[in-house]
Motif scaffolding. Structure first.
Motif, PDB file in Angstrom:
ATOM      1  N   GLU A   5      -9.082  17.504 -20.759  1.00  0.00           N
ATOM      2  CA  GLU A   5     -10.020  18.291 -19.966  1.00  0.00           C
ATOM      3  C   GLU A   5      -9.603  18.343 -18.505  1.00  0.00           C
ATOM      4  OE1 GLU A   5     -14.169  17.893 -22.496  1.00  0.00           O
ATOM      5  OE2 GLU A   5     -13.767  16.425 -20.915  1.00  0.00           O
ATOM      6  N   ALA A   6      -9.112  17.215 -17.976  1.00  0.00           N
ATOM      7  CA  ALA A   6      -8.662  17.191 -16.588  1.00  0.00           C
ATOM      8  C   ALA A   6      -7.454  18.098 -16.390  1.00  0.00           C
ATOM      9  CB  ALA A   6      -8.332  15.760 -16.175  1.00  0.00           C
ATOM     10  N   ALA A   7      -6.526  18.058 -17.348  1.00  0.00           N
ATOM     11  CA  ALA A   7      -5.326  18.887 -17.229  1.00  0.00           C
ATOM     12  C   ALA A   7      -5.650  20.372 -17.342  1.00  0.00           C
ATOM     13  CB  ALA A   7      -4.305  18.482 -18.297  1.00  0.00           C
ATOM     14  N   ALA A   8      -6.616  20.707 -18.201  1.00  0.00           N
ATOM     15  CA  ALA A   8      -6.945  22.109 -18.438  1.00  0.00           C
ATOM     16  C   ALA A   8      -7.965  22.654 -17.429  1.00  0.00           C
ATOM     17  CB  ALA A   8      -7.494  22.287 -19.851  1.00  0.00           C
ATOM     18  N   GLY A   9      -8.692  21.750 -16.792  1.00  0.00           N
ATOM     19  CA  GLY A   9      -9.730  22.198 -15.870  1.00  0.00           C
ATOM     20  C   GLY A   9     -10.930  22.803 -16.566  1.00  0.00           C
ATOM     21  N   MET A  10     -11.117  22.461 -17.844  1.00  0.00           N
ATOM     22  CA  MET A  10     -12.287  22.932 -18.585  1.00  0.00           C
ATOM     23  C   MET A  10     -12.581  21.962 -19.718  1.00  0.00           C
ATOM     24  SD  MET A  10     -10.847  26.195 -20.840  1.00  0.00           S
ATOM     25  CE  MET A  10     -10.402  27.166 -19.401  1.00  0.00           C
ATOM     26  N   SER A  11     -13.775  22.053 -20.277  1.00  0.00           N
ATOM     27  CA  SER A  11     -14.169  21.155 -21.354  1.00  0.00           C
ATOM     28  C   SER A  11     -13.448  21.532 -22.651  1.00  0.00           C
ATOM     29  CB  SER A  11     -15.678  21.218 -21.582  1.00  0.00           C
ATOM     30  OG  SER A  11     -16.035  22.472 -22.145  1.00  0.00           O
ATOM     31  N   ILE A  12     -13.398  20.573 -23.570  1.00  0.00           N
ATOM     32  CA  ILE A  12     -12.753  20.853 -24.851  1.00  0.00           C
ATOM     33  C   ILE A  12     -13.465  21.975 -25.610  1.00  0.00           C
ATOM     34  CG2 ILE A  12     -12.305  19.865 -27.147  1.00  0.00           C
ATOM     35  CD1 ILE A  12     -11.408  17.309 -25.698  1.00  0.00           C
ATOM     36  N   PRO A  13     -14.817  22.003 -25.666  1.00  0.00           N
ATOM     37  CA  PRO A  13     -15.454  23.157 -26.312  1.00  0.00           C
ATOM     38  C   PRO A  13     -15.055  24.485 -25.675  1.00  0.00           C
ATOM     39  CG  PRO A  13     -17.042  21.382 -26.081  1.00  0.00           C
ATOM     40  CD  PRO A  13     -15.810  20.960 -25.329  1.00  0.00           C
TER      41      PRO A  13
END
Length: 210
Positions: A60-68
């Protein structure tokens, strides 16, 4: 993040032996959602005096968004690619206790990296325990189905043959968390240091040595 207090039955010498035997390898927890990988992982890391890393949080930190949101916006294949990259980075970062998502161990390249750079523990939980633990959570994309219980059963059937390839198997069940941690410690010591787990711990440890 990590627990700091060890239970009374902790054996500092045993735990020091494990970390010495690990060297630069990590301990990686695998298993189904709701198996307790994050909860047990934090306590195990505290006992071994190693950092605790939750792969889902790192994703989530790497993507800047939640897994959902990753699932909804980009789809599961995109998520799995990112998951594999993040776990590879965590494994390269030095010894730690790493909790992985339920599907991470399904990817062959990730299993191979874990085999080469870590000791893996499968926290094996029955379907009824998993459902009790996850039914109140809305952040499980794979359970957003008409019949979550059937989905859990299908995932268990699909994944258990690969989870069985983990180095160690410990039953995740409704007992105090520290008991599960104790069993992880005993199994790690048996595998890495060549000493069998005592009878009282062996009851909860299944297949400690492949």
């Amino acid at each position: 993040m990590s627990e700091t207090a060890a239970p009374a039955q902790a054996n500092p010498t045993q735990e020091a032996d494990i970390t010495s035997a690990l060297g630069r390898r990590s301990v990686v927890l695998v298993g189904m959602m709701g198996a307790g990988k994050s909860t047990i992982g934090r306590r195990l890391a505290a006992r071994l005096r190693l950092p605790f890393l939750d792969a889902d949080i790192e994703i989530e930190a790497a993507a800047g968004m939640s897994i959902p949101d990753i699932f909804e916006t980009h789809g599961e294949p995109h998520f799995r690619d990112g998951e594999a990259r993040v776990i590879a980075r965590l494994l390269d970062s030095g010894p730690a206790v790493i909790a992985t998502g339920g599907g991470a161990f399904m990817r062959e390249e990730t299993r191979n990296r874990i085999r080469d750079k870590a000791v893996s523990i499968w926290l094996k939980a029955d379907a009824d325990i998993i459902m009790r633990r996850v039914k109140r959570r809305a952040d499980r994309p794979l359970l957003q189905t008409a019949d979550p219980a059937a989905t859990v059963g299908r995932l268990i059937d699909e994944r258990e043959p690969l989870y069985q390839r983990a180095d160690i198997t410990v039953a995740s069940r409704d007992v105090p968390h520290d008991k599960i941690v104790d069993e992880c410690i005993e199994a790690l010591h048996a595998r890495l240091c060549g000493q069998a787990a005592p009878p009282e711990a062996a009851a909860g440890i299944m297949g400690a040595l492949r």
